[in-house]
Motif scaffolding. Structure first.
Motif, mmCIF file in Angstrom:
data_model
loop_
_atom_site.group_PDB
_atom_site.id
_atom_site.type_symbol
_atom_site.label_atom_id
_atom_site.label_comp_id
_atom_site.label_asym_id
_atom_site.label_seq_id
_atom_site.Cartn_x
_atom_site.Cartn_y
_atom_site.Cartn_z
ATOM 1 N N PRO A 43 73.697 -4.723 -4.417
ATOM 2 C CA PRO A 43 73.180 -3.373 -4.303
ATOM 3 C C PRO A 43 72.239 -3.138 -5.479
ATOM 4 O O PRO A 43 72.660 -2.747 -6.556
ATOM 5 C CB PRO A 43 74.426 -2.480 -4.406
ATOM 6 N N VAL A 45 70.133 -1.481 -7.740
ATOM 7 C CA VAL A 45 69.715 -0.152 -8.191
ATOM 8 C C VAL A 45 68.335 -0.226 -8.851
ATOM 9 O O VAL A 45 67.587 0.750 -8.855
ATOM 10 C CB VAL A 45 70.755 0.432 -9.170
ATOM 11 N N MET A 114 67.788 -1.114 -14.445
ATOM 12 C CA MET A 114 67.035 0.110 -14.191
ATOM 13 C C MET A 114 66.811 0.895 -15.478
ATOM 14 O O MET A 114 65.706 1.395 -15.731
ATOM 15 C CB MET A 114 67.791 0.979 -13.180
ATOM 16 N N HIS A 231 64.333 7.144 -9.981
ATOM 17 C CA HIS A 231 65.625 7.785 -9.680
ATOM 18 C C HIS A 231 65.678 8.352 -8.275
ATOM 19 O O HIS A 231 66.682 8.252 -7.591
ATOM 20 C CB HIS A 231 65.889 8.927 -10.671
ATOM 21 N N ILE A 234 65.332 5.501 -5.297
ATOM 22 C CA ILE A 234 66.421 4.554 -5.097
ATOM 23 C C ILE A 234 67.571 5.202 -4.329
ATOM 24 O O ILE A 234 68.194 4.586 -3.462
ATOM 25 C CB ILE A 234 66.901 3.932 -6.432
ATOM 26 N N ILE A 235 67.822 6.472 -4.627
ATOM 27 C CA ILE A 235 68.878 7.158 -3.873
ATOM 28 C C ILE A 235 68.471 7.282 -2.411
ATOM 29 O O ILE A 235 69.235 6.989 -1.498
ATOM 30 C CB ILE A 235 69.144 8.550 -4.482
ATOM 31 N N PHE A 238 68.753 3.885 -0.734
ATOM 32 C CA PHE A 238 70.145 3.508 -0.488
ATOM 33 C C PHE A 238 70.714 4.263 0.713
ATOM 34 O O PHE A 238 71.376 3.683 1.574
ATOM 35 C CB PHE A 238 71.015 3.775 -1.717
ATOM 36 N N LEU A 239 70.431 5.550 0.762
ATOM 37 C CA LEU A 239 70.958 6.343 1.871
ATOM 38 C C LEU A 239 70.372 5.854 3.191
ATOM 39 O O LEU A 239 71.071 5.760 4.196
ATOM 40 C CB LEU A 239 70.662 7.824 1.655
#
Lengths: 298, 317, 247
Positions: A43, A45, A114, A231, A234-235, A238-239
């Motif tokens: 995963p 990041v 990161m 920031h 990446i969220i 991922f989602l």
């Protein structure tokens, strides 16, 4: 919610097109993340940092190459390759020693990368934001029933399917794609066939990170290039990967569509809370399909 | 490692540490009193995360949401209603405990990475609302200058209040981990399948764990408001969540006081590195990298391992 | 006590258990034998609810338990051990068994009492019974393989089952440890009157303790009978690829 009644078909169409251009960027970035997640089980990041570095590199290369159309095209070619090179060094130098660790450790390790990359970007490019203008032939906009639609977004809408087709070709028609898909399902078997799994992993990692860089390069002319863009992306990525199905590239496409479109339509319905819409969509999807919409390779 | 084995170290270390903590404001400047308050708050936060992470084996990737929710609950009660401060302080754990249960109901159906990712999406939803709702939460500006009762208004008063509350919370968490629930929870961490075969409703226990973790995180959040007097959306941003995970890892997440130590190290480092350079996260990143390569059991884990050969082999992937 | 009829389970087209049937009376010791991959572990996982059958029924004490979740089935009185050691690695031996006892008593959601003083006697009795008393404070991850296998059984005993299912209880054990486990199983059956269902590759152990034997091959239960019948049966010898069944 007052504006809700005033939504016209043209405005909706315009927002959908904007959403689809956003989808292109999201798809390119998250398909790379999904590839790495599916095959290497990392995963990553730091994927968002590579996207940010891609954007900053694009700015610098375009400026160095004299700007304009030539500068942009050179930057669009070189910057993602630069990101791929960085990722190659990181993979061979650090990651390849950690493949046996559990997911949590890998996640934290990529988080540490990161953090380091975030500050390195600050060190190299400073804290100010940068902005890059698109080449002349992609500047300006044309009108859709009175609403302006940027030319550059149209360009993105053309690039998206190209990248998707390229990925399809890579995973289905090339040897490395086939090996990578087999390795995603059964690592030992591929190793037993006498294939050097470690180098397959390196290749997949570099390709995945190249996509992050490409996403960053493509997004560069559309927004301010700033600290912290790692920031957010990446969220989101991922989602998207989660709702699409871990490791499934077409899931990433589907997820990116959901994310991009709910975001765009959210702006139309309730601008202040537009940011909430895609997150809510993700929650709804996961309530009904906790392991994502398409089949995961996990 | 069971809780029982640590007991002796706790008493051995506890008395001198307690003495220092109690006498601290007499001997050092206000800055250090503030610094130790921050360590206690952050340490409590990290310990509450470790309740489910290290002792429950749950991939709690977005713990900061509960911290932030607790902080905002206190801040909003104090600034938006005429209610007494103490009501706000009680509202914090109630809100976050409830949020923990609600998020838990949705997330405990999944395990490991899926659990963590769903939690991040739910947490990001909460963050996005706080970040945008200017009229209510102050949006990205946050809320500043939140008043504190006179009794604990001075920095020494705030310090002793923080000390008392965080020690009480730590003791409560320790007791919970020593209870049948705590023991079962550790069993679920080591082997959920086996627990099911023993008639244990794994998800129900994980749900209770979520509620507890949320409860104690928000106590830390409310203490943060007491010490700092302000709230801002970064309190529930996901990067803070991973920083707390780092604290647990740094101190050692199979040891009750490990996260406390990890938090103290991080807070100290951030404060003093911050004096010399603005590149604090670079330092943090490098520390974390070295940690993962060379010290996966954490600092306190290393110390305890040399004291007695324990530390079981990690099995769960 | 346990009655299984027409049980089926397949994974991605592979029929792991095919029309399996099994009957166990109270107090019996029943062995399931068969080559690797015959579906023994899958059968056990179906009984204890780790897996859900595609079709067929499982009845335990006049009650249909087909498809119930594992923790519910466990509470009805079926305990089990696992083939691959499945203990709580970071807890002590004592704590491992104590969790089982606490779970049976329904105490696991108690947040307030110290567990230290709870279920001490009963846990101690179980440990004494299996011979792990002296290692009670050891972290179970540090135990030898043989001791971990014994701890497996001890955990299952902690939930005081009426039917105990053991999946290859002596796999990987030394001859001495195997003998001790055989002795333990004899005592559990004799002294405590436990009903035991187990699978095992050690034919010596199977034939010295089982009242009845079921043979599985390719997911099906091909024969169920007394040890001497099974020993003479030609199908069984075929199932073992012509290998001799030791006498």
């Amino acid at each position: 919610m007052d504006g809700a009644a005033n939504i016209t078909a043209a405005a909706l169409l315009q927002q959908i097109l904007v959403g689809l251009s956003r989808t292109t960027i999201l798809f390119i970035v998250s398909s790379g993340l999904s590839l790495v997640l599916g095959v290497l089980r990392i995963p990553n990041v730091a994927h968002g940092s590579l996207y940010m570095i891609g954007a900053f590199l694009t700015y610098s290369v375009a400026t160095l190459a004299g700007g304009g159309t030539v500068g942009f095209i050179v930057a669009l070619t070189v910057a993602p390759l630069g990101v791929a090179l960085i990722s190659f060094v990181v993979e061979r130098g650090l990651f390849c020693h950690l493949y046996e660790r559990e997911h949590l450790m890998l996640l934290l390790f990529t988080f540490s990368i990161m953090l380091v990359f975030g500050d390195l970007v600050k060190l190299i490019w400073g804290s100010d934001y940068r902005s890059l203008t698109a080449p002349l032939f992609l500047q300006g906009s044309f009108s859709i029933q009175g609403f302006p639609f940027p030319r550059y977004n149209l360009f993105l809408l053309l690039v998206g399917p190209l990248v998707a087709a390229g990925l399809w070709f890579l995973t289905n028609k090339t040897k490395i794609g086939k090996i990578a898909r087999a390795a995603a399902v059964d690592r030992e078997m591929v190793g037993a066939m006498g294939i050097n799994v470690s180098w397959v992993f390196a290749a997949v990692f570099v390709i995945g990170c190249y996509l992050a860089g490409l996403g960053g390069a493509l997004v560069a002319p559309t927004q301010n290039i700033t600290q912290g863009m790692d920031h957010t992306i990446i969220i989101e990525a991922f989602l998207i990967v989660i709702i699409g199905g871990l490791g499934n590239i077409w899931g990433a496409l589907l997820g990116a569509l959901i994310f991009g479109l709910t975001d765009a339509i959210g702006i139309l319905i309730w601008p202040q809370f537009a940011i909430v819409f895609p997150y809510a969509a993700v929650v709804v999807v996961l309530l009904f399909r906790p392991k994502g919409l398409l089949k995961s390779t996990w | 490692m069971g809780m029982e084995k640590e007991h002796r170290h706790l008493i051995f270390l506890g008395i001198p540490v307690m003495a220092v903590l109690l006498l601290l404001p007499l001997g050092v400047s206000r800055f250090y009193v503030y610094l130790v308050s921050l360590m206690l708050v952050t340490g409590l936060l990290a310990t509450s995360l470790n309740l489910v992470l290290g002792f429950g084996g749950m991939y709690q990737f977005h713990h900061a949401v509960f911290y932030g929710t607790g902080a905002y609950a206190l801040a909003l009660v104090v600034t938006k209603t005429g209610w007494p401060w103490w009501i706000g302080f009680l509202a914090a754990p109630i809100c976050s405990g409830a949020l923990g249960l609600i998020m838990g109901v949705i997330t405990v159906r999944l395990s490991k990475l899926y659990f963590g990712m769903l939690q991040i999406s739910l947490g990001s939803l909460v963050w996005a609302i706080v970040f945008r709702w200017y009229a209510f939460t102050g949006g990205d500006d946050g809320i500043h200058g939140i008043p504190v009762p006179d009794l604990i208004g001075s920095s020494t008063g705030a310090y002793y209040f923080t000390l008392a509350v965080s020690l009480t919370a730590l003791f409560a968490m320790y007791r919970i981990l020593c209870s049948p629930f705590g023991r079962t929870f550790q069993g679920i961490r080591d082997n959920p399948e086996r627990c099911r075969a023993l008639g244990i409703h794994v998800q129900r226990h994980q749900l209770v764990g979520e509620g507890l973790a949320g409860f104690f995180a928000s106590v830390a959040g409310a203490l943060f408001v007491t010490v700092e007097g302000s709230v801002f959306p970064d309190l529930l941003f996901w990067t803070l969540s991973l920083e707390i995970v780092i604290m647990c890892l740094l101190g050692g997440w199979f040891i009750f006081l490990g996260p406390m130590l990890g938090a103290a190290i991080i807070v100290t480092l951030r404060t003093f590195v911050g004096i010399y350079t603005e590149y604090w996260t670079l330092v943090l990143g490098i520390v974390l990298m070295l940690l993962i390569f060379f010290l996966p059991e954490g600092a306190l884990g290393l110390v305890l391992r040399h004291r007695e050969p324990a530390a079981g082999s990690g099995k769960e992937a | 006590m346990l009655r299984i009829t027409g049980l089926n389970k397949s994974f991605d087209g592979f029929q792991a258990v095919a029309d399996a049937s099994l009957d166990i009376e109270k107090g019996e010791v029943v062995a399931v034998i068969g080559p690797n991959g015959a579906g023994k572990t899958t059968l056990f996982n179906l009984i204890t609810g780790q897996l859900t059958p595609d079709s067929g029924e499982i009845w335990f004490r006049e009650e249909n338990i087909t498809g119930l979740p594992a923790h519910v089935i466990s509470r009805k009185g079926i305990g089990r051990s696992f083939q691959i050691v499945n203990v709580f690695d970071r807890l002590t031996v004592f704590e491992n068994v104590q969790i089982a006892v606490l779970a049976r008593r329904g105490n696991t959601l108690n947040l307030f009492r110290p567990a230290r003083s709870m279920a001490v006697k009963e846990t101690g009795d179980v440990l004494a019974n299996v011979g792990l008393s002296e290692k009670r404070t050891m972290t179970s991850g540090m135990l030898s393989h043989g001791d971990r296998k014994v701890l497996e059984i001890a955990i299952a005993l902690g939930s005081r089952p009426e039917l105990l299912i053991l999946d290859e209880p002596t796999a990987g054990m030394s001859p001495d440890e195997t003998a001790a486990t055989l002795d333990l199983m004899t005592r559990l059956s004799g002294d405590l009157g436990l009903t035991i269902l187990f699978c095992e590759h050690d034919m010596g152990l199977v034939f010295s303790i089982a009242n009845r034997i079921t043979v599985m091959n390719h997911g099906a239960t091909i024969i169920q009978g007394l040890p001497e019948d099974v020993r003479r049966n030609r199908q069984v010898q075929k199932a073992y690829l012509g290998g001799d069944v030791p006498c």
